[in-house]
Enzyme design. Structure first.
Site, mmCIF file in Angstrom:
data_model
loop_
_atom_site.group_PDB
_atom_site.id
_atom_site.type_symbol
_atom_site.label_atom_id
_atom_site.label_comp_id
_atom_site.label_asym_id
_atom_site.label_seq_id
_atom_site.Cartn_x
_atom_site.Cartn_y
_atom_site.Cartn_z
ATOM 1 N N PHE A 41 0.864 -1.183 0.000
ATOM 2 C CA PHE A 41 0.000 0.000 0.000
ATOM 3 C C PHE A 41 0.897 1.229 0.000
ATOM 4 O O PHE A 41 1.715 1.413 0.897
ATOM 5 C CB PHE A 41 -0.938 0.027 1.217
ATOM 6 C CG PHE A 41 -1.924 1.156 1.125
ATOM 7 C CD1 PHE A 41 -2.988 1.103 0.246
ATOM 8 C CD2 PHE A 41 -1.754 2.317 1.868
ATOM 9 C CE1 PHE A 41 -3.880 2.161 0.118
ATOM 10 C CE2 PHE A 41 -2.642 3.381 1.744
ATOM 11 C CZ PHE A 41 -3.709 3.293 0.870
ATOM 12 N N ASP A 126 9.253 2.799 1.449
ATOM 13 C CA ASP A 126 8.085 3.487 1.975
ATOM 14 C C ASP A 126 7.981 3.147 3.467
ATOM 15 O O ASP A 126 7.557 2.058 3.852
ATOM 16 C CB ASP A 126 6.835 3.007 1.215
ATOM 17 C CG ASP A 126 5.551 3.625 1.759
ATOM 18 O OD1 ASP A 126 5.556 4.085 2.925
ATOM 19 O OD2 ASP A 126 4.537 3.624 1.037
ATOM 20 N N LYS A 154 2.449 9.892 8.464
ATOM 21 C CA LYS A 154 1.756 9.443 9.684
ATOM 22 C C LYS A 154 2.351 10.029 10.968
ATOM 23 O O LYS A 154 2.066 11.178 11.293
ATOM 24 C CB LYS A 154 1.721 7.916 9.748
ATOM 25 C CG LYS A 154 0.864 7.292 8.625
ATOM 26 C CD LYS A 154 0.486 5.872 8.965
ATOM 27 C CE LYS A 154 -0.155 5.141 7.810
ATOM 28 N NZ LYS A 154 -1.498 5.590 7.477
HETATM 29 C C1 LIG Z 1 2.867 2.177 3.772
HETATM 30 C C2 LIG Z 1 1.961 3.317 3.439
HETATM 31 N N1 LIG Z 1 2.310 4.150 2.429
HETATM 32 C C3 LIG Z 1 1.536 5.196 2.099
HETATM 33 C C4 LIG Z 1 0.365 5.450 2.750
HETATM 34 C C5 LIG Z 1 -0.486 6.619 2.337
HETATM 35 O O1 LIG Z 1 -0.449 7.582 3.312
HETATM 36 P P1 LIG Z 1 -1.570 8.729 3.357
HETATM 37 O O2 LIG Z 1 -2.830 8.082 3.784
HETATM 38 O O3 LIG Z 1 -1.038 9.707 4.362
HETATM 39 O O4 LIG Z 1 -1.633 9.302 1.974
HETATM 40 C C6 LIG Z 1 -0.039 4.616 3.797
HETATM 41 C C7 LIG Z 1 -1.311 4.850 4.521
HETATM 42 O O5 LIG Z 1 -1.826 4.025 5.212
HETATM 43 C C8 LIG Z 1 0.777 3.522 4.158
HETATM 44 O O6 LIG Z 1 0.446 2.680 5.136
#
Ligand SMILES: Cc1ncc(COP(=O)(O)O)c(C=O)c1O
Length: 298
Positions: A41, A126, A154
């Site tokens: 994700f 990420d 986050k």
């Molecule tokens: C691993 C990861 N990358 C990116 C995101 C996207 O972040 P945002 O919701 O702040 O756009 C998330 C959100 O849960 C995530 O868990």
């Protein structure tokens, strides 16, 4: 990454934006091919969604970015084969949070990094979900790594919208005007982030996350109906013997405990880094209670 005085940081407001910036930077290599993993994700904007290896999330929004190769997560052979001299960037999570807190085998990230060095590919991690102390370290991995790009969001803003794309000094980076954001790195969110980082250091919250994580793991793993607890620090996946994750999560909510069912058989918990022994004990008792109730209905 830490200790690279030439590193640059692009601030934005969300994890998806941080990953979009990484995707744009990958284009500065002159290559367009990207590699990511199934079950990942990376966010809901079009670029980040293109790297998100989940059919259900991608399907309604196709066509997405072309030239994205998805491979099974945790399979070093598969990802090594997918990364070639034509690959601009590979993006992976240190642990797949949304995919039931899936932890890759030891050496996986280092193996990807080695392959990226061979092929001149940018290695992007990420750390949006795993970072800022949640897994007991700043970014969420425990190998010796020096990725080209790391994205965080986050936890960094302590509840305010802030994200960052950290770019190693030797990697391509934006020239003025190539990228931007009105509120990215605004003074209020940045002040909150400074407090977050200082508090994590001062209160030793990374060590605390590891301690609380192992307390939860030891207690929950013993319970009937639990196959395994996986993850690192305070990002944990409770793997169940039965497909009752959604039911358990609703039962927990009624009792005042918030958790997330990432699938039918896995519950993810990600408590705040300041969670204490008292709250952990309440969680374990409540979990045990709702689990016993559900098991008696099966
Ligand atoms: C691993 C990861 N990358 C990116 C995101 C996207 O972040 P945002 O919701 O702040 O756009 C998330 C959100 O849960 C995530 O868990």
């Amino acid at each position: 990454m830490i200790g690279d005085n030439e590193a640059r940081i692009f601030f934005s407001n969300s994890g998806a934006e941080a990953n979009e910036a990484a995707i744009k930077i990958s284009r500065l290599t002159g290559r367009t091919r990207l590699v990511a993993t199934y079950g990942s994700f990376h966010g809901r904007t079009m670029g980040a969604l293109s790297l998100t290896g989940q059919e259900k999330k991608q399907k309604p929004f196709r066509p997405l970015l072309k030239n994205v190769k998805l491979v099974p997560y945790g399979d070093l052979k598969a990802i090594t084969a997918a990364i070639t001299k034509r690959t601009a960037m590979v993006m992976v999570e240190p642990i797949q949070g949304e995919n039931g807190v899936t932890v890759p085998p030891p050496g996986y990230l280092k193996g990807i990094q080695d392959r990226c060095l061979q092929t001149g590919t940018l290695f992007a991690i990420d750390a949006v979900q795993t970072g800022i102390g949640r897994c007991g370290s700043w970014f969420g991995w425990d190998e010796e790594l020096s990725p080209d790009l790391v994205t965080i969001a986050k936890g960094i803003g302590g509840g305010l919208p802030l994200a960052a794309t950290i770019i190693r000094g030797k990697s391509p980076h934006f020239s003025p005007g190539e990228h931007g954001s009105t509120f990215g790195g605004n003074p209020v969110a940045a002040a909150a982030a400074n407090q977050v980082l200082n508090t994590i250091k001062r209160k030793k919250l990374m060590e605390h996350a590891l301690e609380m994580g192992s307390m939860i793991t030891t207690a929950i793993e013993k319970l009937p109906g639990v196959r395994e607890v996986r993850g690192r620090g305070l990002l944990l996946g409770i793997v169940l013997d039965n497909s009752i994750a959604k039911e358990l999560v609703s039962d927990l909510a009624v009792e005042g405990v918030l958790a997330n069912a990432t699938s039918e058989g896995v519950i993810r918990i990600a408590p705040p880094l300041i969670v204490g022994r008292r709250e952990v004990t309440i969680f374990v008792k409540t979990f045990s209670k709702v689990m016993n109730r559900r098991l008696s209905l099966l």
